[in-house]
Scaffold this motif. Structure first.
Motif, PDB file in Angstrom:
ATOM      1  N   CYS B  74     -15.551  11.639   7.066  1.00 29.78           N
ATOM      2  CA  CYS B  74     -16.481  12.276   6.130  1.00 29.78           C
ATOM      3  C   CYS B  74     -17.746  12.714   6.858  1.00 29.78           C
ATOM      4  CB  CYS B  74     -16.859  11.315   5.002  1.00 29.78           C
ATOM      5  SG  CYS B  74     -17.354   9.682   5.547  1.00 29.78           S
ATOM      6  N   ARG B  75     -18.378  13.758   6.320  1.00 30.66           N
ATOM      7  CA  ARG B  75     -19.697  14.120   6.825  1.00 30.66           C
ATOM      8  C   ARG B  75     -20.683  13.026   6.411  1.00 30.66           C
ATOM      9  NH1 ARG B  75     -19.302  19.988   4.143  1.00 30.66           N
ATOM     10  NH2 ARG B  75     -18.556  18.523   2.564  1.00 30.66           N
ATOM     11  N   THR B  76     -21.939  13.137   6.853  1.00 32.44           N
ATOM     12  CA  THR B  76     -22.909  12.084   6.523  1.00 32.44           C
ATOM     13  C   THR B  76     -23.520  12.273   5.133  1.00 32.44           C
ATOM     14  OG1 THR B  76     -24.588  13.380   7.688  1.00 32.44           O
ATOM     15  CG2 THR B  76     -23.550  11.583   8.908  1.00 32.44           C
ATOM     16  N   ILE B  77     -23.009  13.241   4.372  1.00 30.13           N
ATOM     17  CA  ILE B  77     -23.607  13.465   3.053  1.00 30.13           C
ATOM     18  C   ILE B  77     -23.000  12.512   2.020  1.00 30.13           C
ATOM     19  CG2 ILE B  77     -24.188  15.868   3.571  1.00 30.13           C
ATOM     20  CD1 ILE B  77     -21.823  16.806   2.051  1.00 30.13           C
ATOM     21  N   PRO B  78     -23.843  12.037   1.075  1.00 30.81           N
ATOM     22  CA  PRO B  78     -23.433  10.977   0.145  1.00 30.81           C
ATOM     23  C   PRO B  78     -22.133  11.267  -0.607  1.00 30.81           C
ATOM     24  CG  PRO B  78     -25.796  11.327  -0.014  1.00 30.81           C
ATOM     25  CD  PRO B  78     -25.279  12.374   0.922  1.00 30.81           C
ATOM     26  N   ARG B  79     -21.949  12.489  -1.089  1.00 31.09           N
ATOM     27  CA  ARG B  79     -20.750  12.806  -1.859  1.00 31.09           C
ATOM     28  C   ARG B  79     -19.485  12.559  -1.029  1.00 31.09           C
ATOM     29  NH1 ARG B  79     -17.385  17.238  -2.572  1.00 31.09           N
ATOM     30  NH2 ARG B  79     -18.536  18.422  -1.007  1.00 31.09           N
ATOM     31  N   ASP B  80     -19.517  12.990   0.236  1.00 30.42           N
ATOM     32  CA  ASP B  80     -18.389  12.792   1.138  1.00 30.42           C
ATOM     33  C   ASP B  80     -18.087  11.306   1.336  1.00 30.42           C
ATOM     34  OD1 ASP B  80     -18.412  15.565   1.702  1.00 30.42           O
ATOM     35  OD2 ASP B  80     -17.886  15.198   3.802  1.00 30.42           O
ATOM     36  N   ILE B  81     -19.146  10.551   1.547  1.00 31.58           N
ATOM     37  CA  ILE B  81     -18.970   9.122   1.854  1.00 31.58           C
ATOM     38  C   ILE B  81     -18.431   8.381   0.640  1.00 31.58           C
ATOM     39  CG2 ILE B  81     -20.219   7.004   2.464  1.00 31.58           C
ATOM     40  CD1 ILE B  81     -22.116   8.920   4.116  1.00 31.58           C
ATOM     41  N   GLU B  82     -18.966   8.684  -0.533  1.00 29.90           N
ATOM     42  CA  GLU B  82     -18.505   8.012  -1.760  1.00 29.90           C
ATOM     43  C   GLU B  82     -17.028   8.321  -2.029  1.00 29.90           C
ATOM     44  OE1 GLU B  82     -21.470   9.614  -4.335  1.00 29.90           O
ATOM     45  OE2 GLU B  82     -23.024   8.383  -3.363  1.00 29.90           O
ATOM     46  N   ARG B  83     -16.693   9.575  -1.839  1.00 32.78           N
ATOM     47  CA  ARG B  83     -15.304  10.005  -2.060  1.00 32.78           C
ATOM     48  C   ARG B  83     -14.371   9.271  -1.086  1.00 32.78           C
ATOM     49  NH1 ARG B  83     -12.291  12.284  -5.731  1.00 32.78           N
ATOM     50  NH2 ARG B  83     -10.972  13.994  -5.046  1.00 32.78           N
ATOM     51  N   THR B  84     -14.797   9.108   0.146  1.00 35.58           N
ATOM     52  CA  THR B  84     -13.990   8.435   1.158  1.00 35.58           C
ATOM     53  C   THR B  84     -13.814   6.958   0.814  1.00 35.58           C
ATOM     54  OG1 THR B  84     -14.807  10.007   2.780  1.00 35.58           O
ATOM     55  CG2 THR B  84     -13.795   8.011   3.639  1.00 35.58           C
ATOM     56  N   ALA B  85     -14.908   6.338   0.388  1.00 32.90           N
ATOM     57  CA  ALA B  85     -14.838   4.923   0.009  1.00 32.90           C
ATOM     58  C   ALA B  85     -13.834   4.739  -1.129  1.00 32.90           C
ATOM     59  CB  ALA B  85     -16.218   4.430  -0.417  1.00 32.90           C
ATOM     60  N   GLN B  86     -13.860   5.691  -2.055  1.00 32.92           N
ATOM     61  CA  GLN B  86     -12.949   5.656  -3.194  1.00 32.92           C
ATOM     62  C   GLN B  86     -11.484   5.780  -2.744  1.00 32.92           C
ATOM     63  OE1 GLN B  86     -14.302   8.807  -5.760  1.00 32.92           O
ATOM     64  NE2 GLN B  86     -12.788   8.315  -7.360  1.00 32.92           N
ATOM     65  N   ALA B  87     -11.229   6.708  -1.821  1.00 33.59           N
ATOM     66  CA  ALA B  87      -9.860   6.922  -1.340  1.00 33.59           C
ATOM     67  C   ALA B  87      -9.334   5.694  -0.597  1.00 33.59           C
ATOM     68  CB  ALA B  87      -9.801   8.151  -0.435  1.00 33.59           C
ATOM     69  N   LEU B  88     -10.255   4.951   0.031  1.00 37.79           N
ATOM     70  CA  LEU B  88      -9.844   3.811   0.864  1.00 37.79           C
ATOM     71  C   LEU B  88      -9.787   2.498   0.081  1.00 37.79           C
ATOM     72  CD1 LEU B  88     -12.058   4.566   4.016  1.00 37.79           C
ATOM     73  CD2 LEU B  88      -9.554   4.697   3.936  1.00 37.79           C
ATOM     74  N   GLU B  89     -10.144   2.561  -1.214  1.00 35.20           N
ATOM     75  CA  GLU B  89     -10.322   1.349  -2.015  1.00 35.20           C
ATOM     76  C   GLU B  89      -9.210   0.312  -1.868  1.00 35.20           C
ATOM     77  OE1 GLU B  89     -11.059   2.408  -6.085  1.00 35.20           O
ATOM     78  OE2 GLU B  89     -13.223   2.304  -5.694  1.00 35.20           O
ATOM     79  N   SER B  90      -7.962   0.779  -1.920  1.00 34.40           N
ATOM     80  CA  SER B  90      -6.863  -0.203  -1.940  1.00 34.40           C
ATOM     81  C   SER B  90      -6.358  -0.582  -0.552  1.00 34.40           C
ATOM     82  CB  SER B  90      -5.716   0.340  -2.796  1.00 34.40           C
ATOM     83  OG  SER B  90      -5.372   1.625  -2.346  1.00 34.40           O
ATOM     84  N   ALA B  91      -7.027  -0.123   0.495  1.00 44.45           N
ATOM     85  CA  ALA B  91      -6.550  -0.439   1.849  1.00 44.45           C
ATOM     86  C   ALA B  91      -6.745  -1.918   2.169  1.00 44.45           C
ATOM     87  CB  ALA B  91      -7.277   0.407   2.880  1.00 44.45           C
ATOM     88  N   GLU B  92      -5.784  -2.470   2.878  1.00 44.22           N
ATOM     89  CA  GLU B  92      -5.891  -3.854   3.350  1.00 44.22           C
ATOM     90  C   GLU B  92      -7.105  -3.973   4.271  1.00 44.22           C
ATOM     91  OE1 GLU B  92      -2.898  -6.857   5.854  1.00 44.22           O
ATOM     92  OE2 GLU B  92      -3.027  -4.728   6.328  1.00 44.22           O
ATOM     93  N   LYS B  93      -7.193  -3.039   5.248  1.00 42.80           N
ATOM     94  CA  LYS B  93      -8.364  -2.949   6.135  1.00 42.80           C
ATOM     95  C   LYS B  93      -8.792  -1.492   6.149  1.00 42.80           C
ATOM     96  CE  LYS B  93      -5.708  -5.163   9.219  1.00 42.80           C
ATOM     97  NZ  LYS B  93      -5.142  -5.397  10.553  1.00 42.80           N
ATOM     98  N   SER B  94     -10.055  -1.218   5.915  1.00 46.98           N
ATOM     99  CA  SER B  94     -10.468   0.183   5.860  1.00 46.98           C
ATOM    100  C   SER B  94     -11.644   0.462   6.779  1.00 46.98           C
ATOM    101  CB  SER B  94     -10.828   0.573   4.430  1.00 46.98           C
ATOM    102  OG  SER B  94     -11.923  -0.212   3.998  1.00 46.98           O
ATOM    103  N   ARG B  95     -11.801   1.731   7.135  1.00 43.86           N
ATOM    104  CA  ARG B  95     -12.929   2.172   7.952  1.00 43.86           C
ATOM    105  C   ARG B  95     -13.440   3.513   7.419  1.00 43.86           C
ATOM    106  NH1 ARG B  95     -12.593   2.814  14.438  1.00 43.86           N
ATOM    107  NH2 ARG B  95     -12.448   0.559  14.142  1.00 43.86           N
ATOM    108  N   ILE B  96     -14.747   3.596   7.224  1.00 42.75           N
ATOM    109  CA  ILE B  96     -15.354   4.897   6.922  1.00 42.75           C
ATOM    110  C   ILE B  96     -15.829   5.493   8.242  1.00 42.75           C
ATOM    111  CG2 ILE B  96     -17.226   6.106   5.728  1.00 42.75           C
ATOM    112  CD1 ILE B  96     -17.027   4.049   3.509  1.00 42.75           C
ATOM    113  N   HIS B  97     -15.354   6.705   8.517  1.00 42.11           N
ATOM    114  CA  HIS B  97     -15.676   7.387   9.766  1.00 42.11           C
ATOM    115  C   HIS B  97     -16.554   8.583   9.435  1.00 42.11           C
ATOM    116  CE1 HIS B  97     -14.031   9.889  13.434  1.00 42.11           C
ATOM    117  NE2 HIS B  97     -15.294   9.576  13.559  1.00 42.11           N
TER     118      HIS B  97
END
Lengths: 515, 515
Positions: B74-97
């Motif tokens: 994701c870019r460093t803009i809040p909308r991108d980051i929130e959307r990414t966090a949402q997509a990764l919600e169910s991951a066993e181990k997740s990383r926001i890049h």
């Protein structure tokens, strides 16, 4: 000014000797012409003692090609060297390139020679070669895995014996850039007389490091790079010519050396080698791949629109990639086609223009738009040299899925003696059916080894390019076909194979080839 | 023991976003499964804010894949980051890049931001991401062309803000190995706190140096390599996973680091990516190409017979390349097929075994010999997920060269609603004729963008694998077909495209994606 790096192309030797990359004499000459137009410094045209076909190829390239030095590879044994000298006789500038393995494992397992025996063979080979030719290259095969002090002794001995270039190949693709740099630096400091000769690197890509290793050798003092178009060669291939040249040029600030190659011919040279060997370049290949200058993602596109430099370190024009796509139509004349071909890097010979115009007109009749890539496919296709006794008069193919019948082919071939012959064949697909029909017409046994096809340019009326490899009575041939009909393209490729097999004089069987 | 290097695979993000390499959701999941079986450390599954399709893919991979960390870009803009966090919600181990460009040209031409603004955006992005996830990677896009002192400031700031991995990408593929080594060494010495985080390299192959640059970064202190199967990615692609892993492993003596990847799955993973994207790997590709372990020339063969080590630095088995070719016949049962697939690195899911067995039986009926490569093509083909409303009941194709008629197709399609529909089409070739027939059946406008075919295994009854890309009503799809009949293989590929277009829910359009 800065140090000049010699570009030594081995597309026709190391490239051509690898499985699935063999070329006919006519194809080799065409590649040699492009290499010469591109101003590579040395063309290694083959291994004359390996086979009569290799001998003929080196002789033909020597007779025709002006400009670059023509090299022939040989072992250090007298028969090989004499044969190579003979093949190079008519070259404007020639080089005998002789080699023997120096690493412990090759000495022990392959040569069964002691260190001293290897040195003696190397000296004798170089001395004999120097009697024929004042340009002699010596390669210490598997040099990278050779004991350093011993390697230095070998190189000193061959320089004293008259070698004017010494090559330290990474024959098995094992080295790393830091090791290469270190070794070349050390050799340059250590070997007496090495400053008076060219120092060469020859890297294989088994670990994906051939380009980087070649560049590291240059940083360490090498003055010659051995490489091949599209990085073809044994196993994972050699250092890619287009990549190493563009790296030296794009990063001239870092490497501080010069190369004499005309980079605007890189794309057409790469396409030619792909077409004649039937090994298409992947989209994501550096420099010459379809995507090399393509930018998909939105962020990248935005950056590109703002300034090309944000994502582009080279310009497509630098490597001869055309920006414009649309070129010619049905009413374009001979002059326009020849000019366009020239812009694309193809100097057409007078005797081939007729055939190319004929195909161009046929294509313009069926296609709404004719692209650069179509013209290129016609040129490279018509230059693959499939001239033989048979031509296709008529072909009808019926394919059926879930129906009652097997795919069926009916074809009429004309022979140059005036006779025609019609046969039918069945099979699991149209290719098998055509093979069966052709076997009956020609009385041979044909086995298809591989088939590759791809579309040229755009649209559902795009041309399909077929590349086939097959054995005819157990000798391997390749064929190439081009048509808006995929079945017809395969038929044309098969016909070229049959014609080549009939003109069996062109056959070459490989016996020995190394480095 | 020695330092462990994390393998961060971006096949599904940087690879998938490049022109001609897009994958459906089902294909992405299949690739993710192989990556997980192979034990890569991190899978970058997409760029969730770029498109609904990317979001869904990251969400699906997060839900299903256990083992590796799942990353979203994701870019460093809040909308991108929130959307990414949402997509990764169910991951066993997740990383926001998260990333932002730092080089002068990107700041000026693309972002139109000052140095301070870029740093502020970077800090805010990392802090926001760290609130969602304790594993945060920050990338300084075009880091290689960023002023050193400023780059160090950026990295220090994001480490203080909570980044656990810092990535310094060579976004445009401009660097050289010695520069990479030097930069990573310098950063490691200079940036406060850098020893507490992972240092990552992400190299592009524009000059053919991606693998060498990644290795040089490791020598300079990097602990993570970003790479992709078959080296796919923007332009000339990313560092090739298979090459960099095998280089680290084969030259463990030199690099002195460890990687956790099970290399025996490299060949099947490479084949899978080639099959689902329709981009075949060239014969001379390092590690996974057909020739990577082939030795043609007589001297090499002689050496090979004497001792494999003379020319071979890796064993084909190490990368999962099979020595034996012949496998199964007409009477082989389900168990034998599933076992053989497992040996080849394919863990078949229960719900796909039925379809694979059906194709296997069909093939065994027409083919005399069934090879590993045939079975592999069936598996990768049947996993391309072309399930849709249309199936082919009957197809008849008549092709003719120099005859009176144009190629003509007649086809009957069945729809899942029970209806059938028969149409005919003409064209300059069977593909165009089929397209015209399908346009009538489906009432859509189809334009073929590219076609590639190749033969699988040996013999004139070999299977042909067709890979087609086409737009249906201006949206791009890819399709894949497999048959002993090249025309039937193309028909199957076209049908998959039609089915995908109909199941339009799977469509994903790319808007933004970077690094």
């Amino acid at each position: 000014m800065s140090r000049k790096i010699h570009i030594f192309d081995t597309t026709l030797r190391d490239g051509e000797q690898s499985p699935g990359f063999s070329m006919s004499l006519g194809q080799k000459l065409r590649v040699a012409r492009v290499l010469s137009e591109m101003k590579v410094d040395i063309i290694e045209a083959g291994f004359p003692a390996a086979s009569p076909g290799d001998f003929e190829a080196v002789r033909a390239v020597s007779s025709e090609i002006q400009g670059p030095v023509i090299a022939g590879l040989c072992r250090t044994i007298p028969r090989d060297i004499e044969r190579t000298a003979q093949a190079l006789e008519s070259a404007e500038k020639s080089r005998i390139h002789t080699f023997i393995a120096t690493s412990p494992i090759h000495r022990r397992e392959k040569l069964k020679m002691s260190r001293d025996e290897v040195i003696r063979n190397a000296i004798n080979g170089v001395q004999l070669a120097a009697g024929f030719c004042n340009d002699v290259e010596f390669s210490a095969e598997d040099g990278i895995r050779t004991e350093r002090e011993y390697l230095a002794d070998v190189l000193q001995a061959v320089i004293e014996a008259g070698a004017t270039t010494v090559n330290i190949p990474d024959t098995v693709g094992y080295s790393t850039p830091s090791e290469m740099y270190d070794l070349f630096q050390w050799l340059k400091k250590t070997v007496p007389g090495i400053d008076n000769v060219h120092i060469s690197t020859h890297c294989h890509d088994d670990l994906g490091l051939a380009v980087a290793n070649s560049l590291a050798a240059v940083e360490g003092g090498a003055t010659q790079i051995e490489c091949a178009l599209n990085g073809i060669g044994e196993r994972a291939g050699n250092c890619s010519l287009e990549e190493v040249v563009m790296a030296l040029r794009t990063r001239a600030d870092h490497y501080g050396v010069e190369v004499g190659v005309d980079t605007r011919l890189l794309t057409s040279a790469s396409h030619l080698v792909a077409a004649v060997t039937g090994n298409f370049v992947p989209r994501n290949k550096a420099i010459v791949g379809e995507n090399a200058f393509a930018h998909e993602a939105g962020i990248h596109q935005h950056g590109m629109l703002a300034s090309r430099e944000t994502y582009e370190i080279m310009k497509p024009q630098d490597v001869g990639m055309q920006d414009s796509q649309l070129i010619l139509g049905k009413h374009s004349g001979r002059h326009a086609v020849v000019d366009r071909a020239k812009d694309m890097g193809y100097e057409l010979e007078n005797d081939e223009i007729e055939a190319i115009m004929e195909r161009f007109k046929d294509l313009a009749d069926v296609k709404k738009r004719v692209f650069d890539s179509d013209l290129e496919a016609i040129i490279t296709g018509s230059q693959t040299g499939g001239i033989g006794p048979w031509s296709l008069n008529w072909l009808s193919v019926v394919s059926c899925v879930n129906g009652e019948t097997e795919p069926t082919v009916s074809m009429t071939l004309a022979h140059e003696d005036g006779s025609t012959s019609t046969h039918t064949g069945e099979g699991d697909g149209p290719v098998e059916a055509m093979v069966h029909a052709l076997e009956q017409v020609t009385g041979t046994r044909i086995e298809v080894l591989s088939l590759a096809m791809r579309s040229i340019s755009l649209g559902e009326d795009a041309q399909g390019e077929a590349s086939l490899r097959a054995t005819v009575d157990e000798v391997e041939y390749s064929g190439h076909g081009l048509s808006t009909d995929i079945v017809a393209a395969c038929a044309e490729a098969l016909l070229e194979i049959i014609n080549r097999a009939t003109r069996a004089a062109e056959t070459s069987t490989q016996e020995v080839s190394g480095v």
